[in-house]
Design an enzyme around this catalytic site. Sequence first.
Site, mmCIF file in Angstrom:
data_model
loop_
_atom_site.group_PDB
_atom_site.id
_atom_site.type_symbol
_atom_site.label_atom_id
_atom_site.label_comp_id
_atom_site.label_asym_id
_atom_site.label_seq_id
_atom_site.Cartn_x
_atom_site.Cartn_y
_atom_site.Cartn_z
ATOM 1 N N GLU A 115 -18.778 -59.917 -26.229
ATOM 2 C CA GLU A 115 -19.489 -61.179 -26.186
ATOM 3 C C GLU A 115 -19.629 -61.772 -27.586
ATOM 4 O OE1 GLU A 115 -22.328 -60.478 -22.310
ATOM 5 O OE2 GLU A 115 -23.109 -59.866 -24.235
ATOM 6 N N CYS A 119 -29.383 -47.113 -31.363
ATOM 7 C CA CYS A 119 -30.740 -47.630 -31.604
ATOM 8 C C CYS A 119 -31.454 -47.800 -30.257
ATOM 9 C CB CYS A 119 -30.684 -48.966 -32.342
ATOM 10 S SG CYS A 119 -29.850 -48.855 -33.936
ATOM 11 N N CYS A 147 -31.978 -51.429 -28.559
ATOM 12 C CA CYS A 147 -30.855 -52.367 -28.469
ATOM 13 C C CYS A 147 -30.079 -52.192 -27.178
ATOM 14 C CB CYS A 147 -29.911 -52.150 -29.660
ATOM 15 S SG CYS A 147 -28.463 -53.214 -29.621
ATOM 16 N N CYS A 185 -30.553 -61.819 -30.062
ATOM 17 C CA CYS A 185 -30.265 -60.580 -30.801
ATOM 18 C C CYS A 185 -30.530 -59.362 -29.945
ATOM 19 C CB CYS A 185 -31.193 -60.415 -32.004
ATOM 20 S SG CYS A 185 -31.126 -61.720 -33.169
ATOM 21 N N CYS A 213 -21.266 -49.689 -28.901
ATOM 22 C CA CYS A 213 -21.733 -49.275 -30.224
ATOM 23 C C CYS A 213 -22.112 -47.800 -30.180
ATOM 24 C CB CYS A 213 -22.954 -50.104 -30.622
ATOM 25 S SG CYS A 213 -23.515 -49.798 -32.319
ATOM 26 N N CYS A 217 -22.031 -65.943 -33.621
ATOM 27 C CA CYS A 217 -22.345 -64.524 -33.799
ATOM 28 C C CYS A 217 -21.209 -63.728 -33.162
ATOM 29 C CB CYS A 217 -23.676 -64.237 -33.108
ATOM 30 S SG CYS A 217 -24.147 -62.513 -33.124
HETATM 31 N N1 SAH Z 1 -25.070 -53.088 -35.839
HETATM 32 C C1 SAH Z 1 -25.510 -54.164 -36.675
HETATM 33 C C2 SAH Z 1 -25.340 -55.552 -36.052
HETATM 34 C C3 SAH Z 1 -25.731 -55.726 -34.609
HETATM 35 S S1 SAH Z 1 -27.452 -55.854 -34.240
HETATM 36 C C4 SAH Z 1 -26.943 -53.928 -37.111
HETATM 37 O O1 SAH Z 1 -27.549 -52.974 -36.655
HETATM 38 O O2 SAH Z 1 -27.446 -54.684 -37.943
HETATM 39 C C5 SAH Z 1 -28.011 -57.325 -34.983
HETATM 40 C C6 SAH Z 1 -29.514 -57.350 -35.195
HETATM 41 O O3 SAH Z 1 -30.214 -57.433 -33.950
HETATM 42 C C7 SAH Z 1 -30.043 -56.096 -35.882
HETATM 43 O O4 SAH Z 1 -30.920 -56.443 -36.919
HETATM 44 C C8 SAH Z 1 -30.820 -55.386 -34.779
HETATM 45 O O5 SAH Z 1 -31.865 -54.616 -35.310
HETATM 46 C C9 SAH Z 1 -31.318 -56.542 -33.961
HETATM 47 N N2 SAH Z 1 -31.680 -56.220 -32.587
HETATM 48 C C10 SAH Z 1 -31.108 -55.291 -31.789
HETATM 49 N N3 SAH Z 1 -31.684 -55.303 -30.576
HETATM 50 C C11 SAH Z 1 -32.631 -56.273 -30.600
HETATM 51 C C12 SAH Z 1 -33.534 -56.794 -29.644
HETATM 52 N N4 SAH Z 1 -33.561 -56.336 -28.395
HETATM 53 N N5 SAH Z 1 -34.361 -57.797 -30.033
HETATM 54 C C13 SAH Z 1 -34.291 -58.314 -31.279
HETATM 55 N N6 SAH Z 1 -33.434 -57.869 -32.206
HETATM 56 C C14 SAH Z 1 -32.618 -56.869 -31.884
#
Ligand code: SAH
Length: 376
Positions: free
Chosen positions: A92, A116, A119, A354, A112, A105
């Site tokens: 996406e 985390c 996420c 995000c 991934c 984006c």
């Molecule tokens: N792997 C990279 C880029 C992808 S995530 C990274 O970790 O930075 C992009 C951003 O979205 C990151 O800062 C992550 O912490 C944030 N993120 C992930 N899940 C989220 C959620 N459910 N709500 C808000 N931000 C989120």
Amino acid sequence: MTTLNLKNFDRLGLREALVARGLKSFRGDQIFRWIWRRGASEVAEMTDLGKDLRARLEAETQIPRLDPSDVRTARDGTSKLLVRLPDGREVESVLIPEGERRTLCVSTQVGCAMGCTFCRTATMGLLRSLEPWEITEQVLIAERILVERGDARILQLGRGEAGKVSRRLTNLVFMGMGEPLHNLEGTVTACRILTDPKGLAFPESRITVSTVGLADRIAPFLEQTKVNLAISLNAHDDEFRSKIMPVNRKFDMDELLRVVRDLPLTGRRRVTFEYVLLAGENDSPAQARVLSRRLQSVEEKIKINLIPYNPHEGALFTRPADQAIDTFQRVLLDNGIEKVMVRRPRGDSILAACGQLALEKTKSTPPRSLPLTRGS
Ligand code: SAH
């Protein structure tokens, strides 16, 4: 010899690949320009190459293209593009128009591996990394969508016809699915293609690559491209960070801060620390104070981007109330952190915000061979 994908190389890489096939190295620049500046989709369009050379390139190379299998647009104008890859998998990208800005984006991996806990992409696991052209195709798809929408503004970089760049996007963020530094080579090559002055000519300052914090890859990455860097911090201390981000057990906060402290940032913008606010977990004023103390040693090199959590089905966390978000920001500002922004959610009605990217269902489409765009 295998068929050469002309879209999968930065300009220097293309020179080398063509030289390896016995061509002159300037052909690399010529073809790169045709593809990236002039939007050629087939060798036949490259009228300043001799007939024989064109025939040979048509036989030995390809200029593949990807298309979206679905485009969904939210009430706030944010669109989520589902991009179909040659092997049947999908990623996406999110297109975010905001005033004069057109931000895309992009994803760097299918799924991934970072795990985390907040996420949605993490729930997929890692299926594979994207090749450079599969990253840059997301940009070209978004460009075509903007053209279809009549968003016809073309950027003028120099004088006259030659200075025109057929690019409508103004900003790129590598914050979609995947961990860019876990796909270091793909990400570097994609950044180099996109910023090349002979191609789409994105200024490096308009591209931001976000990492979970693979500390040992940050300096090597920034040696190869001068785009902006964001690091997902998301926690005020190591105990909590390790709980929500397994990567912290390998590279902890001290190590990340040390890397940032040592970065040669002259002339470069500040590093962004992203901080996802999780209600009742990392959003209290006391935690903001702990965080501000922790960041003193790098304060002049960073800015903080607070991201209110975007929940998804089955999520373990919730978004803090607006007041808690404002207070957290205030406490950081009052405690010596000069630059603190709040990133308001966009596109969350279509799971485009995000951390909400993941495929609805994992489809088991059998692998297909690379589509040839010639003649299509
Ligand atoms: N792997 C990279 C880029 C992808 S995530 C990274 O970790 O930075 C992009 C951003 O979205 C990151 O800062 C992550 O912490 C944030 N993120 C992930 N899940 C989220 C959620 N459910 N709500 C808000 N931000 C989120």
